[in-house]
Design an enzyme around this catalytic site. Structure first.
Site, PDB file in Angstrom:
ATOM      1  N   GLY A   1      44.940  74.581   5.250  1.00  0.00           N
ATOM      2  CA  GLY A   1      44.255  75.660   4.589  1.00  0.00           C
ATOM      3  C   GLY A   1      43.187  74.409   3.648  1.00  0.00           C
ATOM      4  O   GLY A   1      43.217  73.294   3.917  1.00  0.00           O
ATOM      5  N   ASP A   2      42.453  75.435   2.411  1.00  0.00           N
ATOM      6  CA  ASP A   2      41.723  74.384   2.146  1.00  0.00           C
ATOM      7  C   ASP A   2      42.285  74.350   0.497  1.00  0.00           C
ATOM      8  O   ASP A   2      41.919  75.511  -0.155  1.00  0.00           O
ATOM      9  CB  ASP A   2      40.269  74.970   2.188  1.00  0.00           C
ATOM     10  CG  ASP A   2      38.970  74.116   1.546  1.00  0.00           C
ATOM     11  OD1 ASP A   2      39.447  72.996   0.534  1.00  0.00           O
ATOM     12  OD2 ASP A   2      38.080  74.763   1.114  1.00  0.00           O
ATOM     13  N   PHE A   3      42.542  73.079   0.153  1.00  0.00           N
ATOM     14  CA  PHE A   3      42.715  73.183  -1.431  1.00  0.00           C
ATOM     15  C   PHE A   3      41.774  73.592  -2.724  1.00  0.00           C
ATOM     16  O   PHE A   3      42.043  73.457  -3.783  1.00  0.00           O
ATOM     17  CB  PHE A   3      43.316  72.264  -1.629  1.00  0.00           C
ATOM     18  CG  PHE A   3      42.257  70.717  -1.491  1.00  0.00           C
ATOM     19  CD1 PHE A   3      41.539  70.770  -2.056  1.00  0.00           C
ATOM     20  CD2 PHE A   3      43.403  69.599  -1.030  1.00  0.00           C
ATOM     21  CE1 PHE A   3      40.966  69.589  -1.375  1.00  0.00           C
ATOM     22  CE2 PHE A   3      43.011  68.355  -1.103  1.00  0.00           C
ATOM     23  CZ  PHE A   3      41.365  67.864  -0.848  1.00  0.00           C
TER      24      PHE A   3
ATOM     25  N   ASP B   1      47.919  71.266   3.276  1.00  0.00           N
ATOM     26  CA  ASP B   1      46.956  70.087   4.191  1.00  0.00           C
ATOM     27  C   ASP B   1      45.663  70.452   4.772  1.00  0.00           C
ATOM     28  O   ASP B   1      45.982  72.113   5.437  1.00  0.00           O
ATOM     29  CB  ASP B   1      47.205  68.585   4.679  1.00  0.00           C
ATOM     30  CG  ASP B   1      45.988  67.885   4.049  1.00  0.00           C
ATOM     31  OD1 ASP B   1      44.820  67.583   4.043  1.00  0.00           O
ATOM     32  OD2 ASP B   1      46.186  66.639   3.628  1.00  0.00           O
TER      33      ASP B   1
ATOM     34  N   HIS C   1      42.241  61.682  -7.732  1.00  0.00           N
ATOM     35  CA  HIS C   1      41.075  59.926  -6.996  1.00  0.00           C
ATOM     36  C   HIS C   1      40.074  59.977  -6.463  1.00  0.00           C
ATOM     37  O   HIS C   1      39.328  59.014  -6.728  1.00  0.00           O
ATOM     38  CB  HIS C   1      41.466  59.126  -7.615  1.00  0.00           C
ATOM     39  CG  HIS C   1      42.351  58.329  -5.926  1.00  0.00           C
ATOM     40  ND1 HIS C   1      42.329  57.125  -6.131  1.00  0.00           N
ATOM     41  CD2 HIS C   1      42.765  59.023  -4.907  1.00  0.00           C
ATOM     42  CE1 HIS C   1      43.029  56.797  -4.476  1.00  0.00           C
ATOM     43  NE2 HIS C   1      43.388  58.433  -4.184  1.00  0.00           N
TER      44      HIS C   1
END
Length: 344
Positions: free
Chosen positions: A234-236, A210, A254
């Site tokens: 990190g950056d998903f 995350d 969502h």
């Protein structure tokens, strides 16, 4: 308010709440719940029923005003009232305590916070513009606001932990996780869900992924899980840890529109070898439009984010476009279902 023969005062028997009245007065109910949550009234009733005067004296509150709020919430099942006028907790009201398993105290404070109230005022305009009400009210998207406002981020994190606390065990116990391998929890927050999975399956290892500021406050460092986990920030949207046997996306998709969901799923697919599984944990709306409790959650998505709750068919289209094949949808004893897919 004056009455006349033409406009008589209705009797208690004839003045039951109509569906319209319940909707019209909804903001009063939620404001009253917020008031007792802010003043921790449920915590003060942990040892048993007490009168409003006793509670007010302890909490430095106005006794008659407190009595009236408690009367309203007792009418709606959060408190009991005895013949001496003392109020106690029902099973539902007990969840407003801050110190019990499954506490919804943090959720109550978040859902009734000014951020969501201000966003709700924009529902009238979103019907014309399609623009996210939160971004219009605050001048920036929700997650940017959280990043720039530590108190808002703390409120959100506490609210999500409160809401997730009732879900993680129900979901973790509803899927036949493998005996061994590596589970990668993408966007896993502080790791509550991953901890529940690893605790149930002692042969599994886990990776929590995350934002760096989120995983820095993780909850995985326990004796039971020693040596079985790692944490990565990190950056998903761009890249997630590779090499996992099973990937998790719990209550992530969502939050985002279809375009952003495809970016997230694309990053997971690049990390997952063919045949590896993905579990998407989200509410699944009925395809036929039947009533479902997640429709209320969908309204929060409309107010605050670009996301939405989806049907099984809508999830399948996203998964197929991202290189996954939907295998099955498993219900759980919670609002969420488990959408199982396989990388192809």
């Amino acid at each position: 308010m004056a009455t006349s023969p033409d406009h008589p005062t209705p009797s208690a028997a004839s003045a039951g709440p109509s569906p319209l009245n319940q909707l019209l007065y909804g903001h009063i109910y939620s404001a009253s719940v917020r008031a007792v949550a802010v003043h921790r009234i449920a915590d003060r009733l942990a040892e048993g029923a007490r009168t409003p005067d006793e509670l007010a004296d302890e909490a430095n509150l106005h006794a008659d005003s407190l009595r009236r709020v408690l009367r309203l919430l007792a009418m709606h099942g959060l408190f009991t009232q005895d013949e001496k006028g003392a109020y106690g907790l029902t099973d539902a009201g007990r969840l407003l305590r801050s110190d019990v398993p499954g506490s919804q105290h943090g959720a109550a404070l978040f859902i009734t916070d000014e951020m969501l109230r201000r966003a709700s005022y924009g529902i009238t305009d979103v019907l014309r513009t399609g623009e996210t009400p939160f971004a219009t009210a605050y001048g920036r998207p929700f997650f940017e606001h959280l990043a720039a406002t530590p108190e808002a981020r703390d409120l959100f994190d506490a609210g999500m932990a409160s809401l997730s606390g009732r879900v993680v065990e129900a979901v973790a116990g509803s899927y036949p996780f493998p005996d061994h391998g590596t589970v990668v929890d993408v966007g896993g927050g502080r790791g509550g869900f991953l901890r529940a999975v690893l605790t149930r399956e002692p042969g599994l290892d886990g990776v929590l992924f995350d934002r760096p500021d989120t995983v820095g406050d993780h909850v995985l460092d326990t004796d039971e899980l020693r040596g079985r986990w790692s944490v990565t920030g990190g950056d998903f949207f761009s890249e997630v840890p590779a090499g996992g046997d099973l990937y998790l996306l719990k209550n992530i998709l969502h939050d985002w529109d279809d375009e952003d969901c495809l970016r997230i799923l694309g990053a997971v697919r690049r990390a997952a070898a063919p045949g590896r599984r993905l579990l998407v944990v989200d509410a699944v709306l009925p395809d036929n439009g039947d009533a479902h409790p997640a429709v209320e959650l969908d309204m929060i998505m409309l107010m605050v984010l670009k996301g939405r709750e989806r049907t099984a068919a809508e999830f399948e289209r996203l998964l197929t476009r991202s290189g996954f094949r939907l295998s099955r949808v498993l219900p759980t004893p919670s609002l969420s279902s488990i959408i199982e897919a396989e990388a192809v």
